[in-house]
Design an enzyme around this catalytic site. Structure first.
Site, PDB file in Angstrom:
ATOM      1  N   ASP A  19       0.466  -0.840  -0.169  1.00  0.00           N
ATOM      2  CA  ASP A  19      -0.004   0.237  -0.071  1.00  0.00           C
ATOM      3  C   ASP A  19       0.784   1.074   0.013  1.00  0.00           C
ATOM      4  O   ASP A  19       1.863   1.191   0.056  1.00  0.00           O
ATOM      5  CB  ASP A  19      -0.724  -0.482   1.326  1.00  0.00           C
ATOM      6  CG  ASP A  19      -1.822   1.485   1.356  1.00  0.00           C
ATOM      7  OD1 ASP A  19      -2.513   1.339  -0.467  1.00  0.00           O
ATOM      8  OD2 ASP A  19      -1.962   1.688   2.597  1.00  0.00           O
ATOM      9  N   ASP A  21      -0.623   5.312   1.430  1.00  0.00           N
ATOM     10  CA  ASP A  21       0.069   5.810   2.367  1.00  0.00           C
ATOM     11  C   ASP A  21      -0.557   5.214   3.679  1.00  0.00           C
ATOM     12  O   ASP A  21      -1.095   3.873   3.125  1.00  0.00           O
ATOM     13  CB  ASP A  21      -1.800   6.593   1.421  1.00  0.00           C
ATOM     14  CG  ASP A  21      -1.935   7.836   0.821  1.00  0.00           C
ATOM     15  OD1 ASP A  21      -0.422   8.568   1.086  1.00  0.00           O
ATOM     16  OD2 ASP A  21      -2.746   7.102  -0.243  1.00  0.00           O
TER      17      ASP A  21
END
EC number: 3.1.3.5
Length: 272
Positions: A19, A21
Site C-alpha cells: 500500500d 498511504d
C-alpha cells in the site's frame, strides 16, 4: 521490533505488493524506511507494485508525488483502484460507456480502455474519489442509476486523511447515492481481492510467492488474505498494534514499519 517471528515459513518471496498511504508516506512526508525499502526492492530485481485505493491521480501523478518524498517508484509499478476499475469494466463490457463522478485518474483510465464518457444512457455510473463533489453531478448519477445504469465505485473508503482532518471519500458519497436509489455499488478496489489479483496479473506474479504490506486490517490485510497472499501489517497508518486482536482474522506478520522489512527483502527471496 515485531511481535512475530522474524523468519517466515520456508517459502520464497519473489513479489511484493505494498500500500502507499500509511505505509510509504503520510500525505507527502515519507515514512522512515520507505525510501530504503523501495530502493532495496529495485536493487533486488524482484517484482513489486505499489497499490492505492486513491482514484484521483494517474500513476504518473503518483510517481511525481512519491519522487517529491524521495521515493523512486516507476510509473509502471503503481496500480490504482481507477486502473483496476477500468480493467474490470473493459473485461465486463468492452467498448462501453460511463457517466463518471471523479477526477483525472479515473477518467484517463477509462479512456485508455476504450470507454466513452457520457451522461446520455450510459452503461455504468462510475463513482471515484474527488475533492470537488458537486450536488449537480451526484443528482445526475442518481437519476441515471434510477434509469437503469449499473452502479460501480472504485473503493469503499468512507473518509480520507488531510492536513486539516478527515475528508469524505468515495464510500461516503456512495452511501448517499445508495440511500437515494436503493442500489448498492460494486466496489472494485480494496478490500475486494479482485484488485490484488489484477495487480498480480499485471506483473505475471503468483499469490503463493507474494507478500502484501499494508496499514489497514479492513482493506489491505483482508484483501491480501482473500487473494491467498501472505500479509504484513505495519503500524504506521490506520490500524494500531492494540487493534489487531479485535479482528476475526490476523495478518501473517506485524511490524512497526517498512524499515523492519528492508533486510528481509533479500533474505526472503533466497528462501525456498
Amino acid at each position: 521490533m515485531s511481535d512475530v517471528p522474524a523468519v517466515p515459513e520456508p517459502r520464497e518471496v519473489s513479489t511484493w505488493l505494498t500500500d502507499m498511504d500509511g505505509v510509504l508516506v503520510h500525505e507527502d512526508v515519507p515514512i522512515p524506511g520507505a525510501q530504503e525499502f523501495i530502493a532495496r526492492l529495485q536493487e533486488s530485481g524482484l517484482g513489486f507494485m505499489v497499490l492505492t485505493n486513491n482514484s484521483i491521480y494517474t500513476p504518473r501523478d503518483l510517481r511525481a508525488r512519491l519522487l517529491r518524498s524521495g521515493i523512486d517508484v516507476p510509473e509502471s509499478a503503481i496500480w490504482t483502484s481507477a486502473l483496476a476499475t477500468a480493467q474490470f469494466l473493459r473485461d465486463q463490457r468492452p467498448g462501453g460507456s460511463a457517466y463518471v463522478v471523479g477526477e483525472a485518474g479515473l477518467t484517463t483510465a477509462l479512456h485508455d480502455v476504450g470507454y466513452v464518457m457520457t451522461d446520455h444512457d450510459p452503461d455504468y455510473v462510475v463513482l471515484g474519489e474527488t475533492r470537488t463533489y458537486s450536488f449537480e453531478a451526484i443528482t445526475r448519477a442518481i437519476r441515471l442509476i434510477d434509469a437503469g445504469a449499473r452502479f460501480i465505485a472504485t473503493n469503499p473508503d468512507p473518509s480520507g486523511p488531510s492536513q486539516d482532518g478527515k475528508l469524505p471519500a468515495t464510500g461516503a458519497v456512495a452511501a448517499l447515492i445508495t440511500t437515494a436509489t436503493g442500489r448498492q455499488p460494486y466496489y472494485v478496489g480494496k478490500p475486494n481481492s479482485l484488485m490484488m489479483r489484477s495487480a498480480l496479473n499485471r506483473i505475471d506474479a503468483h499469490s503463493e510467492t507474494t507478500v502484501m504490506v499494508g496499514d489497514r486490517m479492513d482493506t489491505d490485510i483482508i484483501a491480501g488474505l482473500e487473494a491467498g497472499l501472505r500479509t504484513i501489517l505495519v503500524t504506521t497508518g490506520s490500524t494500531t498494534q492494540d487493534q489487531v486482536g479485535t479482528f476475526p482474522y490476523r495478518p501473517t506478520f506485524v511490524h512497526e514499519s517498512v524499515a523492519d522489512l528492508v533486510d528481509l527483502v533479500d533474505e526472503w527471496a533466497q528462501r525456498g
